[in-house]
Design a protein around this motif. Structure first.
Motif, PDB file in Angstrom:
ATOM      1  N   LEU A  77       0.876  -1.172   0.000  1.00  0.00           N
ATOM      2  CA  LEU A  77       0.000   0.000   0.000  1.00  0.00           C
ATOM      3  C   LEU A  77       0.910   1.218   0.000  1.00  0.00           C
ATOM      4  CD1 LEU A  77      -2.375  -1.101   2.921  1.00  0.00           C
ATOM      5  CD2 LEU A  77      -2.832  -1.315   0.466  1.00  0.00           C
ATOM      6  N   ASN A  78       0.787   2.073  -0.989  1.00  0.00           N
ATOM      7  CA  ASN A  78       1.573   3.307  -1.045  1.00  0.00           C
ATOM      8  C   ASN A  78       0.767   4.461  -0.481  1.00  0.00           C
ATOM      9  OD1 ASN A  78       3.941   2.288  -2.274  1.00  0.00           O
ATOM     10  ND2 ASN A  78       2.908   2.284  -4.247  1.00  0.00           N
ATOM     11  N   ASN A  79       1.341   5.191   0.466  1.00  0.00           N
ATOM     12  CA  ASN A  79       0.699   6.349   1.090  1.00  0.00           C
ATOM     13  C   ASN A  79      -0.754   6.054   1.464  1.00  0.00           C
ATOM     14  OD1 ASN A  79       3.096   7.865   0.622  1.00  0.00           O
ATOM     15  ND2 ASN A  79       2.423   8.230  -1.468  1.00  0.00           N
ATOM     16  N   PRO A  80      -0.963   5.037   2.315  1.00  0.00           N
ATOM     17  CA  PRO A  80      -2.332   4.632   2.652  1.00  0.00           C
ATOM     18  C   PRO A  80      -3.073   5.698   3.456  1.00  0.00           C
ATOM     19  CG  PRO A  80      -0.743   3.509   4.052  1.00  0.00           C
ATOM     20  CD  PRO A  80       0.047   4.262   3.034  1.00  0.00           C
ATOM     21  N   ALA A  81      -4.382   5.709   3.288  1.00  0.00           N
ATOM     22  CA  ALA A  81      -5.239   6.663   4.002  1.00  0.00           C
ATOM     23  C   ALA A  81      -5.142   6.433   5.509  1.00  0.00           C
ATOM     24  CB  ALA A  81      -6.684   6.507   3.540  1.00  0.00           C
ATOM     25  N   SER A  82      -5.176   7.508   6.265  1.00  0.00           N
ATOM     26  CA  SER A  82      -5.148   7.422   7.726  1.00  0.00           C
ATOM     27  C   SER A  82      -6.571   7.333   8.269  1.00  0.00           C
ATOM     28  CB  SER A  82      -4.468   8.651   8.316  1.00  0.00           C
ATOM     29  OG  SER A  82      -3.121   8.700   7.932  1.00  0.00           O
ATOM     30  N   GLY A  83      -6.740   6.542   9.321  1.00  0.00           N
ATOM     31  CA  GLY A  83      -8.024   6.464   9.999  1.00  0.00           C
ATOM     32  C   GLY A  83      -9.081   5.646   9.288  1.00  0.00           C
ATOM     33  N   GLN A  84      -8.718   4.974   8.211  1.00  0.00           N
ATOM     34  CA  GLN A  84      -9.666   4.150   7.468  1.00  0.00           C
ATOM     35  C   GLN A  84      -9.168   2.711   7.436  1.00  0.00           C
ATOM     36  OE1 GLN A  84     -10.158   5.759   3.554  1.00  0.00           O
ATOM     37  NE2 GLN A  84     -10.855   7.730   4.287  1.00  0.00           N
ATOM     38  N   CYS A  85     -10.060   1.784   7.706  1.00  0.00           N
ATOM     39  CA  CYS A  85      -9.691   0.379   7.669  1.00  0.00           C
ATOM     40  C   CYS A  85      -9.479  -0.058   6.220  1.00  0.00           C
ATOM     41  CB  CYS A  85     -10.781  -0.470   8.314  1.00  0.00           C
ATOM     42  SG  CYS A  85     -10.362  -2.226   8.325  1.00  0.00           S
ATOM     43  N   ILE A  86      -8.400  -0.799   6.000  1.00  0.00           N
ATOM     44  CA  ILE A  86      -8.091  -1.320   4.661  1.00  0.00           C
ATOM     45  C   ILE A  86      -7.992  -2.833   4.762  1.00  0.00           C
ATOM     46  CG2 ILE A  86      -6.432  -1.331   2.764  1.00  0.00           C
ATOM     47  CD1 ILE A  86      -5.493   1.456   3.846  1.00  0.00           C
ATOM     48  N   ASN A  87      -8.850  -3.540   4.045  1.00  0.00           N
ATOM     49  CA  ASN A  87      -8.748  -4.996   3.955  1.00  0.00           C
ATOM     50  C   ASN A  87      -7.664  -5.318   2.932  1.00  0.00           C
ATOM     51  OD1 ASN A  87     -10.754  -5.753   5.815  1.00  0.00           O
ATOM     52  ND2 ASN A  87     -12.342  -5.379   4.302  1.00  0.00           N
ATOM     53  N   LEU A  88      -6.747  -6.184   3.328  1.00  0.00           N
ATOM     54  CA  LEU A  88      -5.633  -6.523   2.451  1.00  0.00           C
ATOM     55  C   LEU A  88      -6.074  -7.507   1.381  1.00  0.00           C
ATOM     56  CD1 LEU A  88      -2.883  -6.860   5.177  1.00  0.00           C
ATOM     57  CD2 LEU A  88      -3.409  -4.876   3.753  1.00  0.00           C
ATOM     58  N   ALA A  89      -5.775  -7.182   0.164  1.00  0.00           N
ATOM     59  CA  ALA A  89      -6.132  -8.039  -0.965  1.00  0.00           C
ATOM     60  C   ALA A  89      -4.861  -8.660  -1.511  1.00  0.00           C
ATOM     61  CB  ALA A  89      -6.828  -7.210  -2.032  1.00  0.00           C
ATOM     62  N   PRO A  90      -4.893  -9.815  -2.084  1.00  0.00           N
ATOM     63  CA  PRO A  90      -6.077 -10.612  -2.329  1.00  0.00           C
ATOM     64  C   PRO A  90      -6.440 -11.546  -1.178  1.00  0.00           C
ATOM     65  CG  PRO A  90      -4.250 -11.664  -3.401  1.00  0.00           C
ATOM     66  CD  PRO A  90      -3.727 -10.397  -2.737  1.00  0.00           C
ATOM     67  N   ALA A  91      -5.569 -11.661  -0.203  1.00  0.00           N
ATOM     68  CA  ALA A  91      -5.800 -12.657   0.855  1.00  0.00           C
ATOM     69  C   ALA A  91      -7.112 -12.441   1.595  1.00  0.00           C
ATOM     70  CB  ALA A  91      -4.641 -12.652   1.833  1.00  0.00           C
ATOM     71  N   ALA A  92      -7.483 -11.194   1.836  1.00  0.00           N
ATOM     72  CA  ALA A  92      -8.706 -10.930   2.591  1.00  0.00           C
ATOM     73  C   ALA A  92      -9.949 -11.378   1.831  1.00  0.00           C
ATOM     74  CB  ALA A  92      -8.808  -9.441   2.905  1.00  0.00           C
ATOM     75  N   SER A  93      -9.846 -11.497   0.505  1.00  0.00           N
ATOM     76  CA  SER A  93     -11.020 -11.886  -0.280  1.00  0.00           C
ATOM     77  C   SER A  93     -11.160 -13.393  -0.418  1.00  0.00           C
ATOM     78  CB  SER A  93     -10.938 -11.247  -1.667  1.00  0.00           C
ATOM     79  OG  SER A  93      -9.804 -11.734  -2.354  1.00  0.00           O
ATOM     80  N   GLU A  94     -10.150 -14.138  -0.015  1.00  0.00           N
ATOM     81  CA  GLU A  94     -10.212 -15.595  -0.101  1.00  0.00           C
ATOM     82  C   GLU A  94     -10.517 -16.167   1.280  1.00  0.00           C
ATOM     83  OE1 GLU A  94      -6.625 -17.107  -1.828  1.00  0.00           O
ATOM     84  OE2 GLU A  94      -6.631 -15.558  -3.370  1.00  0.00           O
ATOM     85  N   PRO A  95     -11.650 -16.838   1.443  1.00  0.00           N
ATOM     86  CA  PRO A  95     -12.017 -17.378   2.761  1.00  0.00           C
ATOM     87  C   PRO A  95     -10.920 -18.279   3.335  1.00  0.00           C
ATOM     88  CG  PRO A  95     -13.813 -17.620   1.198  1.00  0.00           C
ATOM     89  CD  PRO A  95     -12.625 -17.163   0.417  1.00  0.00           C
ATOM     90  N   GLY A  96     -10.616 -18.044   4.607  1.00  0.00           N
ATOM     91  CA  GLY A  96      -9.641 -18.883   5.297  1.00  0.00           C
ATOM     92  C   GLY A  96      -8.190 -18.510   5.073  1.00  0.00           C
ATOM     93  N   SER A  97      -7.907 -17.562   4.203  1.00  0.00           N
ATOM     94  CA  SER A  97      -6.517 -17.200   3.937  1.00  0.00           C
ATOM     95  C   SER A  97      -6.170 -15.897   4.648  1.00  0.00           C
ATOM     96  CB  SER A  97      -6.281 -17.057   2.436  1.00  0.00           C
ATOM     97  OG  SER A  97      -7.056 -16.000   1.927  1.00  0.00           O
ATOM     98  N   ALA A  98      -4.908 -15.708   4.901  1.00  0.00           N
ATOM     99  CA  ALA A  98      -4.438 -14.482   5.548  1.00  0.00           C
ATOM    100  C   ALA A  98      -3.091 -14.095   4.973  1.00  0.00           C
ATOM    101  CB  ALA A  98      -4.320 -14.678   7.053  1.00  0.00           C
ATOM    102  N   SER A  99      -2.809 -12.814   5.016  1.00  0.00           N
ATOM    103  CA  SER A  99      -1.482 -12.323   4.652  1.00  0.00           C
ATOM    104  C   SER A  99      -0.593 -12.496   5.871  1.00  0.00           C
ATOM    105  CB  SER A  99      -1.569 -10.857   4.244  1.00  0.00           C
ATOM    106  OG  SER A  99      -2.400 -10.704   3.128  1.00  0.00           O
ATOM    107  N   ARG A 100       0.682 -12.222   5.710  1.00  0.00           N
ATOM    108  CA  ARG A 100       1.614 -12.400   6.830  1.00  0.00           C
ATOM    109  C   ARG A 100       2.803 -11.447   6.675  1.00  0.00           C
ATOM    110  NH1 ARG A 100       1.689 -16.133   3.281  1.00  0.00           N
ATOM    111  NH2 ARG A 100       3.574 -16.684   2.163  1.00  0.00           N
TER     112      ARG A 100
END
Length: 113
Positions: free
Chosen positions: A46-69
């Motif tokens: 994520l480049n210069n991400p917004a402050s104070g806003q939740c960001i779901n990490l993709a693509p892992a957040a969109s795949e059930p049971g998977s997570a980033s690390r």
């Protein structure tokens, strides 16, 4: 409207224009690792991400049971990472600017302060 009221209102308007606004983004880059659907290791960022806003990490957040690390916070803001999506749940970890975490830390969402 009297001249004095007009002068006060004009002065207030000038002050509002002259004052800098609050920052709306963290400066820098946030990185994380994930495994693609084909089984390859990849790096998301994520480049210069917004402050104070939740960001779901993709693509892992969109795949059930998977997570980033292994999140790495190369921004100038504190990043709070969550195991759950939508920055919810009791499992979270705060990363100060310039800090990273081990490959064992799994994340699905992040918010910057």
């Amino acid at each position: 409207m009297s001249l004095r009221t007009f002068t006060l209102a004009a002065g207030a308007a000038v002050l509002l224009i002259a004052l800098p606004g609050s920052a709306s983004a963290a400066s820098g880059q946030f990185r994380y690792s994930y495994t693609t659907a084909d089984g390859y290791e990849a790096v998301g960022f994520l480049n210069n991400p917004a402050s104070g806003q939740c960001i779901n990490l993709a693509p892992a957040a969109s795949e059930p049971g998977s997570a980033s690390r292994a999140p790495k916070n190369h921004t100038d803001a504190t990043a709070t990472v969550f195991l759950g999506t939508d920055c919810e749940g009791e499992n979270y970890y705060s990363l100060k600017p310039g800090r990273g975490a081990s490959d064992r830390l799994q994340v699905r969402s992040v918010v910057f302060s």
